[in-house]
Design a protein around this motif. Structure first.
Motif, PDB file in Angstrom:
ATOM      1  N   PRO A   2      39.335  39.296  48.828  1.00  0.00           N
ATOM      2  CA  PRO A   2      38.700  39.062  47.828  1.00  0.00           C
ATOM      3  C   PRO A   2      38.948  40.260  46.722  1.00  0.00           C
ATOM      4  CG  PRO A   2      37.698  38.453  49.499  1.00  0.00           C
ATOM      5  CD  PRO A   2      38.894  39.576  50.263  1.00  0.00           C
ATOM      6  N   GLN A   3      38.484  39.698  45.087  1.00  0.00           N
ATOM      7  CA  GLN A   3      38.433  40.078  44.044  1.00  0.00           C
ATOM      8  C   GLN A   3      37.027  40.738  43.322  1.00  0.00           C
ATOM      9  OE1 GLN A   3      39.759  42.767  43.478  1.00  0.00           O
ATOM     10  NE2 GLN A   3      41.704  42.997  44.914  1.00  0.00           N
ATOM     11  N   TRP A   4      36.243  40.593  44.217  1.00  0.00           N
ATOM     12  CA  TRP A   4      35.035  39.457  43.271  1.00  0.00           C
ATOM     13  C   TRP A   4      34.515  40.888  42.307  1.00  0.00           C
ATOM     14  CZ3 TRP A   4      34.539  34.657  44.747  1.00  0.00           C
ATOM     15  CH2 TRP A   4      34.708  34.476  45.669  1.00  0.00           C
ATOM     16  N   ALA A   5      34.511  41.401  42.249  1.00  0.00           N
ATOM     17  CA  ALA A   5      33.647  43.393  41.518  1.00  0.00           C
ATOM     18  C   ALA A   5      34.614  42.627  40.528  1.00  0.00           C
ATOM     19  CB  ALA A   5      34.048  44.233  42.080  1.00  0.00           C
ATOM     20  N   ASN A   6      36.267  42.963  40.717  1.00  0.00           N
ATOM     21  CA  ASN A   6      37.027  42.617  39.607  1.00  0.00           C
ATOM     22  C   ASN A   6      36.719  41.063  38.664  1.00  0.00           C
ATOM     23  OD1 ASN A   6      38.280  45.329  39.092  1.00  0.00           O
ATOM     24  ND2 ASN A   6      39.873  44.535  40.710  1.00  0.00           N
ATOM     25  N   ALA A   7      36.567  39.957  38.938  1.00  0.00           N
ATOM     26  CA  ALA A   7      36.323  39.073  38.587  1.00  0.00           C
ATOM     27  C   ALA A   7      34.597  39.024  37.961  1.00  0.00           C
ATOM     28  CB  ALA A   7      36.222  37.777  39.527  1.00  0.00           C
ATOM     29  N   SER A   8      33.426  39.920  38.973  1.00  0.00           N
ATOM     30  CA  SER A   8      32.732  39.761  37.362  1.00  0.00           C
ATOM     31  C   SER A   8      32.983  41.238  36.533  1.00  0.00           C
ATOM     32  CB  SER A   8      31.088  40.872  38.428  1.00  0.00           C
ATOM     33  OG  SER A   8      30.184  41.544  38.141  1.00  0.00           O
ATOM     34  N   ILE A   9      33.725  41.636  36.223  1.00  0.00           N
ATOM     35  CA  ILE A   9      34.119  42.558  35.594  1.00  0.00           C
ATOM     36  C   ILE A   9      34.156  41.438  33.555  1.00  0.00           C
ATOM     37  CG2 ILE A   9      34.871  44.812  34.268  1.00  0.00           C
ATOM     38  CD1 ILE A   9      34.645  45.393  37.391  1.00  0.00           C
ATOM     39  N   MET A  10      35.826  41.302  34.495  1.00  0.00           N
ATOM     40  CA  MET A  10      35.805  40.160  33.340  1.00  0.00           C
ATOM     41  C   MET A  10      35.384  39.235  32.380  1.00  0.00           C
ATOM     42  SD  MET A  10      39.605  41.539  32.910  1.00  0.00           S
ATOM     43  CE  MET A  10      38.153  43.052  33.693  1.00  0.00           C
ATOM     44  N   ALA A  11      34.869  38.576  33.491  1.00  0.00           N
ATOM     45  CA  ALA A  11      33.223  37.902  32.689  1.00  0.00           C
ATOM     46  C   ALA A  11      32.652  37.941  32.075  1.00  0.00           C
ATOM     47  CB  ALA A  11      33.230  36.338  33.870  1.00  0.00           C
ATOM     48  N   ASP A  12      31.957  39.452  32.751  1.00  0.00           N
ATOM     49  CA  ASP A  12      30.854  40.523  31.695  1.00  0.00           C
ATOM     50  C   ASP A  12      31.743  40.397  30.809  1.00  0.00           C
ATOM     51  OD1 ASP A  12      28.350  40.211  32.347  1.00  0.00           O
ATOM     52  OD2 ASP A  12      28.550  42.883  32.688  1.00  0.00           O
ATOM     53  N   SER A  13      32.505  40.647  30.868  1.00  0.00           N
ATOM     54  CA  SER A  13      32.995  40.639  29.111  1.00  0.00           C
ATOM     55  C   SER A  13      33.352  40.653  28.280  1.00  0.00           C
ATOM     56  CB  SER A  13      34.622  41.958  28.984  1.00  0.00           C
ATOM     57  OG  SER A  13      35.324  40.446  30.090  1.00  0.00           O
ATOM     58  N   VAL A  14      33.666  38.703  28.800  1.00  0.00           N
ATOM     59  CA  VAL A  14      33.118  37.892  27.475  1.00  0.00           C
ATOM     60  C   VAL A  14      31.628  38.257  27.325  1.00  0.00           C
ATOM     61  CG1 VAL A  14      33.485  35.279  27.521  1.00  0.00           C
ATOM     62  CG2 VAL A  14      35.307  36.785  29.026  1.00  0.00           C
ATOM     63  N   ILE A  15      30.996  37.906  28.150  1.00  0.00           N
ATOM     64  CA  ILE A  15      29.088  37.935  28.121  1.00  0.00           C
ATOM     65  C   ILE A  15      29.078  38.428  26.906  1.00  0.00           C
ATOM     66  CG2 ILE A  15      27.073  37.677  29.122  1.00  0.00           C
ATOM     67  CD1 ILE A  15      29.202  36.384  31.808  1.00  0.00           C
ATOM     68  N   LYS A  16      29.375  39.864  27.598  1.00  0.00           N
ATOM     69  CA  LYS A  16      29.008  40.715  26.680  1.00  0.00           C
ATOM     70  C   LYS A  16      29.897  41.259  25.227  1.00  0.00           C
ATOM     71  CE  LYS A  16      26.622  43.724  30.153  1.00  0.00           C
ATOM     72  NZ  LYS A  16      27.061  44.444  30.868  1.00  0.00           N
ATOM     73  N   SER A  17      30.720  40.811  25.119  1.00  0.00           N
ATOM     74  CA  SER A  17      31.146  40.111  23.550  1.00  0.00           C
ATOM     75  C   SER A  17      30.769  39.837  22.376  1.00  0.00           C
ATOM     76  CB  SER A  17      32.761  39.760  23.957  1.00  0.00           C
ATOM     77  OG  SER A  17      32.565  38.484  23.887  1.00  0.00           O
ATOM     78  N   GLY A  18      29.004  39.163  22.524  1.00  0.00           N
ATOM     79  CA  GLY A  18      28.514  38.867  21.725  1.00  0.00           C
ATOM     80  C   GLY A  18      29.217  37.493  20.457  1.00  0.00           C
ATOM     81  N   LEU A  19      30.183  37.399  21.286  1.00  0.00           N
ATOM     82  CA  LEU A  19      31.266  36.467  20.038  1.00  0.00           C
ATOM     83  C   LEU A  19      30.609  35.077  20.682  1.00  0.00           C
ATOM     84  CD1 LEU A  19      34.720  38.578  20.326  1.00  0.00           C
ATOM     85  CD2 LEU A  19      32.726  38.103  18.115  1.00  0.00           C
ATOM     86  N   TYR A  20      29.842  34.674  21.524  1.00  0.00           N
ATOM     87  CA  TYR A  20      29.847  33.702  22.251  1.00  0.00           C
ATOM     88  C   TYR A  20      28.337  33.424  22.382  1.00  0.00           C
ATOM     89  CZ  TYR A  20      35.455  33.920  21.851  1.00  0.00           C
ATOM     90  OH  TYR A  20      36.030  34.513  21.899  1.00  0.00           O
ATOM     91  N   SER A  21      28.171  32.285  22.200  1.00  0.00           N
ATOM     92  CA  SER A  21      27.050  31.454  23.177  1.00  0.00           C
ATOM     93  C   SER A  21      26.318  30.361  23.593  1.00  0.00           C
ATOM     94  CB  SER A  21      25.703  32.275  21.831  1.00  0.00           C
ATOM     95  OG  SER A  21      25.995  31.216  21.019  1.00  0.00           O
ATOM     96  N   LEU A  22      25.504  30.198  24.246  1.00  0.00           N
ATOM     97  CA  LEU A  22      25.473  28.161  25.054  1.00  0.00           C
ATOM     98  C   LEU A  22      25.171  27.786  23.611  1.00  0.00           C
ATOM     99  CD1 LEU A  22      23.288  28.785  27.770  1.00  0.00           C
ATOM    100  CD2 LEU A  22      25.712  28.865  27.535  1.00  0.00           C
ATOM    101  N   GLN A  23      25.911  26.957  23.249  1.00  0.00           N
ATOM    102  CA  GLN A  23      25.390  25.593  22.631  1.00  0.00           C
ATOM    103  C   GLN A  23      24.054  25.421  22.008  1.00  0.00           C
ATOM    104  OE1 GLN A  23      27.361  25.446  19.844  1.00  0.00           O
ATOM    105  NE2 GLN A  23      26.674  23.650  18.642  1.00  0.00           N
TER     106      GLN A  23
END
Length: 510
Positions: free
Chosen positions: A232-253
């Motif tokens: 498993p690579q759960w920590a890396n998966a979390s980091i990658m998803a978090d980078s998208v979330i924290k980009s501030g470029l997207y929000s829930l429609q």
């Protein structure tokens, strides 16, 4: 009316030797007999030059890749209705996991993904042999490589051990099967090197592979690492998803279904899409595949739908009536666009969709209406069989769900819970407490949020591998018994591919 995101280019080039149509529409430029060494110099030429690699995305939306990843799951079933939709028994075989190497859908999926890889490799070969390279050659290379990695990811996910061809000049006689773990290692290295070189979200790169689309792909790779490599690579998966979330470029429609509307290019949630247009860029045919013949009159379509894909009762009932996402399904009495109840002219029966699909085949007239139909992608009046809804490949809600899943595996419920509850609040259903955050519940929530977006097979196998629960291989109604073993986690290498290249090795169990 949709904003123009891309130009449509028609090119006749000695180097390419084919007509290339890029994504989006309306404005046209013609390039005739442009020498390769003089091309790839302006932004328009670069867009036209990389267009073939993007054009290969089109069949992924509703054709063999989508069908393989949905019709094999609890989310979508294609029953045989009288003489319709038997097709040699392949749809029943997909549902029952009676996979064989001669099922045409598997071969078509392999070909579609291989075409994308080949086109990307060809473009990279042209680019890197230009006597005068464009000033932004590094970013162009990175974009095409990450797009190629997207195709390779799907090929590996579906077929396991695959050919790994990254050079257009590779001798076909030397193409051999590469172990899945080695393909994983290549993808991780290639994505980590190239994703940071990609541009971020902008109006000018709508439909392109951008930095945060690349991070979504990396998150998918890490999220499934236990399936692909055993580790498993759960920590890396979390980091990658978090980078998208924290980009501030997207929000829930705010309105969930707006992500899939006919004019959905204004979504603030969608990260990577395949642009479609009912006239210029055809290929999103989900309205044709799922709707009943009589739905032509509900949505004022130009032709009669095929009455094929539907969702069975158990999946439909996983949504509560309060869940706004349940509106993605048609069920019960159907009406014309003018509001009149529809009656089937051939049988005289009311056109009423039932969630009950109790068998895989039934010649009864009433069985034509079995199964709920998906209108997640809103049908487009005045279209058929193609609609103009852009195909959603990555969106922010998936980043939320991926991070929540990865964090749950690490025991971080405090970070996972707010992400799930943001999605549930939008859906209009009660938020969860920490006790609700179980693997069973999380998988069910992924099903409700990501239904018919092509991820269900990937999700079921990952959750099964991680927890041991038979989400993928277990029995289900109608007619599926438990898989004898886990060889069905990957599809067979198609017979036609082995005939074409005897160096390919068939997957175990087939």
């Amino acid at each position: 009316m949709k904003r123009n995101r891309f130009l449509i280019f028609t090119m006749s080039m000695v180097a390419l030797g084919s007509m290339i149509v890029s994504c989006k529409k309306l404005e046209k430029n013609i390039y005739n007999d442009v020498p390769t060494e003089n091309f790839y110099q302006t932004p328009a030429q670069i867009a036209a030059g990389v267009a073939p690699a993007y054009a290969a995305l089109v069949p992924l939306q509703t054709e063999a890749v989508f069908q393989s990843n949905e019709a094999t799951t609890d989310e979508m079933i294609v029953p045989t209705r009288g003489g319709d939709w038997f097709d040699g028994g392949k749809w029943q075989a997909l549902w029952k996991h009676a996979f064989t190497p001669d099922i045409g859908t598997f071969n078509d999926g392999w070909n579609n993904l291989s075409t994308g890889i080949t086109k990307a490799n060809f473009i990279l070969n042209i680019l890197n042999n230009l006597p005068t390279k464009p000033s932004n050659i590094a970013s162009i290379n990175a974009e095409v490589k990450v797009l190629r990695d997207y195709y390779i990811f799907y090929l590996m996910d579906m077929y396991g051990n695959i050919p790994l061809v990254t050079d257009f000049n590779t001798d076909p006689s030397k193409v051999v099967t590469v172990q899945r773990k080695d393909v994983y290692a290549f993808l991780e290295t290639d994505l980590k090197a190239n994703v940071p070189l990609l541009s971020v979200k902008a109006a000018s790169n709508y439909g392109h592979m951008t930095r945060y689309a690349g991070y979504m792909l990396l998150a998918k790779l890490y999220l499934n690492a236990q399936v692909y490599t055993g580790t498993p690579q759960w920590a890396n998966a979390s980091i990658m998803a978090d980078s998208v979330i924290k980009s501030g470029l997207y929000s829930l429609q705010p309105n969930f279904l707006d992500n899939f509307a006919v004019s959905n290019d204004g979504s603030v949630e969608n990260i990577f899409v395949i642009p479609f247009d009912k006239t210029y860029i055809t290929g999103n045919q989900i309205e044709a595949y799922t709707l009943n013949y009589n739905s032509q009159f509900t949505f004022d379509l130009l032709g009669q739908p095929y009455n094929g894909f539907c969702s069975p009762r158990a999946f439909y009932l996983s949504f509560t009536n309060a869940d706004v996402r349940k509106k993605m399904f048609l069920v019960g009495q159907q009406f014309s666009s003018a509001g009149a109840p529809l009656t089937d002219k051939g049988t005289g029966l009311k056109v009423s969709f039932s969630p009950y699909v109790n068998e895989l085949s039934n010649p009864a007239d009433s069985f034509k209406f079995a199964g709920v139909r998906s209108v997640k992608y809103a049908p487009e009046p005045g279209s058929f069989p193609n609609s103009s809804n852009d195909g959603v490949r990555f969106r922010l809600a998936d980043a939320y769900l991926m991070k929540a899943e990865a964090d749950l595996h690490q025991g971080n419920t405090a970070t996972a819970l707010p992400l799930i509850n943001a999605i549930r609040q939008r859906a209009g259903v009660p938020i969860w407490t920490p006790a609700d955050l179980t693997y069973d519940n999380l998988l069910a929530e992924r099903g409700r949020e990501m239904a018919w977006e092509g991820w269900r097979r990937n999700d079921l196998i990952r959750f099964e591998v991680a927890t041991g629960t038979k989400y993928w291989s277990g029995a289900r109604l109608p007619g599926k018994t438990q898989d004898a073993d886990t060889h069905t986690y990957i599809f067979p290498i198609p017979n036609l591919q082995i005939i074409a290249n005897s160096k390919l090795t068939q997957n175990p169990g087939y």
